[in-house]
Design an enzyme around this catalytic site. Sequence first.
Site, PDB file in Angstrom:
ATOM      1  N   ASP A 141      15.278  -3.164  12.136  1.00  0.00           N
ATOM      2  CA  ASP A 141      15.620  -1.749  12.072  1.00  0.00           C
ATOM      3  C   ASP A 141      17.007  -1.616  12.682  1.00  0.00           C
ATOM      4  OD1 ASP A 141      15.969   1.025  12.692  1.00  0.00           O
ATOM      5  OD2 ASP A 141      13.792   1.316  12.585  1.00  0.00           O
ATOM      6  N   TYR A 176       4.082   8.298   0.941  1.00  0.00           N
ATOM      7  CA  TYR A 176       4.742   6.987   0.980  1.00  0.00           C
ATOM      8  C   TYR A 176       5.076   6.470  -0.416  1.00  0.00           C
ATOM      9  CZ  TYR A 176       4.167   6.395   6.001  1.00  0.00           C
ATOM     10  OH  TYR A 176       4.276   6.535   7.365  1.00  0.00           O
ATOM     11  N   PHE A 235       0.873  -1.173   0.000  1.00  0.00           N
ATOM     12  CA  PHE A 235       0.000   0.000   0.000  1.00  0.00           C
ATOM     13  C   PHE A 235       0.910   1.223   0.000  1.00  0.00           C
ATOM     14  CE2 PHE A 235      -3.708   2.332   1.991  1.00  0.00           C
ATOM     15  CZ  PHE A 235      -4.663   1.922   1.067  1.00  0.00           C
ATOM     16  N   ALA A 236       0.824   2.062  -1.051  1.00  0.00           N
ATOM     17  CA  ALA A 236       1.734   3.212  -1.170  1.00  0.00           C
ATOM     18  C   ALA A 236       0.937   4.463  -1.501  1.00  0.00           C
ATOM     19  CB  ALA A 236       2.784   2.948  -2.242  1.00  0.00           C
ATOM     20  N   HIS A 279       7.630  -9.041  16.309  1.00  0.00           N
ATOM     21  CA  HIS A 279       8.036  -7.629  16.306  1.00  0.00           C
ATOM     22  C   HIS A 279       9.495  -7.515  16.765  1.00  0.00           C
ATOM     23  CE1 HIS A 279       8.068  -3.332  16.896  1.00  0.00           C
ATOM     24  NE2 HIS A 279       6.793  -3.230  16.549  1.00  0.00           N
ATOM     25  N   GLU A 326      -2.716  -3.336  13.668  1.00  0.00           N
ATOM     26  CA  GLU A 326      -1.777  -4.274  14.285  1.00  0.00           C
ATOM     27  C   GLU A 326      -2.363  -4.902  15.537  1.00  0.00           C
ATOM     28  OE1 GLU A 326       2.689  -3.782  14.063  1.00  0.00           O
ATOM     29  OE2 GLU A 326       2.319  -3.179  16.148  1.00  0.00           O
ATOM     30  N   ASP A 328       4.910  -3.667   4.409  1.00  0.00           N
ATOM     31  CA  ASP A 328       4.975  -2.204   4.457  1.00  0.00           C
ATOM     32  C   ASP A 328       5.873  -1.711   3.335  1.00  0.00           C
ATOM     33  OD1 ASP A 328       3.316  -2.017   6.604  1.00  0.00           O
ATOM     34  OD2 ASP A 328       4.773  -1.145   7.979  1.00  0.00           O
ATOM     35  N   VAL A 329       5.534  -0.561   2.769  1.00  0.00           N
ATOM     36  CA  VAL A 329       6.291  -0.031   1.635  1.00  0.00           C
ATOM     37  C   VAL A 329       7.556   0.702   2.066  1.00  0.00           C
ATOM     38  CG1 VAL A 329       5.121   2.216   1.494  1.00  0.00           C
ATOM     39  CG2 VAL A 329       6.015   1.135  -0.588  1.00  0.00           C
ATOM     40  N   ASP A 330       7.599   1.225   3.295  1.00  0.00           N
ATOM     41  CA  ASP A 330       8.772   1.990   3.740  1.00  0.00           C
ATOM     42  C   ASP A 330       9.864   1.068   4.280  1.00  0.00           C
ATOM     43  OD1 ASP A 330       7.123   1.343   5.862  1.00  0.00           O
ATOM     44  OD2 ASP A 330       7.531   3.175   6.993  1.00  0.00           O
TER      45      ASP A 330
END
Length: 341
Positions: free
Chosen positions: A315, A115, A110-111, A222, A292, A200-202
């Site tokens: 990350d 984003y 989803f962008a 997570h 979430e 996620d796109v990022d």
Amino acid sequence: MLPKQFIFGGFITLFFAAGCWLQYLHKYPKPQEVVEKNIDNITAIKLMEKSIELKHCERKLLLQDRKDIGRKAALQVLTPWLAPIVWDGTYDSRILHEQFKGKQIGLFVFAVKKYIVFLLPFLESAERHFMVGHMVKYYVFTDKVEDVKKPTLGKDRVLSVRKGDADKRWQDVSMRRMEVLSKLTQDPDLQDIDYLVCADVDMVFNDHVGVEMLGDLVATVHPALFLVEPENFPYERRPISAAAIPKGEGDFYYMAAFYGGKVQEIHKLTTACQKGIISDKEKNIEAAWQEESHLNKYLVDHKPTKVLSPEYIWDNNLPNGDLVKRRRFLAVPKNHQEIRN
């Protein structure tokens, strides 16, 4: 003296018997060959088991002198309900590549709004690392179709760009994905898709992500919470919410940035989450972590058949990075406040 027809018949019988014997030898190997092949297979299996054991021991050794780490459940290779937890070294890529040959995988992203800037790097990284050697169809939903830059796609890789709505609040944008996915999983265009992965796109694919992650219902632990005790998970706790998880329940905290499964299972998951979101809206409340929270609620009641370790979402700013040797799906550095406005 025997009649000629008997002699001729005898030759035919011998010829037929010889042919059958040769066919038998071709089809069924000699006992020695069977033994040698079995020994090779057993040796390969033992080597694989030893590799898994060494990888697991390596993680245990890293924890020996760590007084700051309490819970270690996510560092195991099996969940309490015996679903595999995928870490590097816990699978044989060659065997799985053959097992999933011919399967078609969808990758949903989803962008919307700002984003869109992450989309091209996301797709280019997927071409390098995601399901290489397998058939992949990208499903991109965006409100900026005209701004989509298409990467160079490999063989058996297809890009489908679709118009999507962009809500004003980023929380609503986030929750909108469940509605879009619930509808997408009923689209006739997905009838040939065997597995659907939602991401996620990022983020960017930074290392191999292949068929080892596929299963009926797959969720990712997570990365910031994989060593946290369950009572400290940021579940939605208010009983009024459809996403509520009471104290004492729940196994892991899963991140909504990367999950997947068979199309029909993703339909069940996203439809249930969407119903929960609507139910909360009718009560004028919003779950602690939007979609979430609803994802985690669903996975408490419907255990994933495969769990991905923090290798599959990472990350570089997070602690305990020494426990995560391969960083397969990596967060892109960004200013969250700026990108969400």
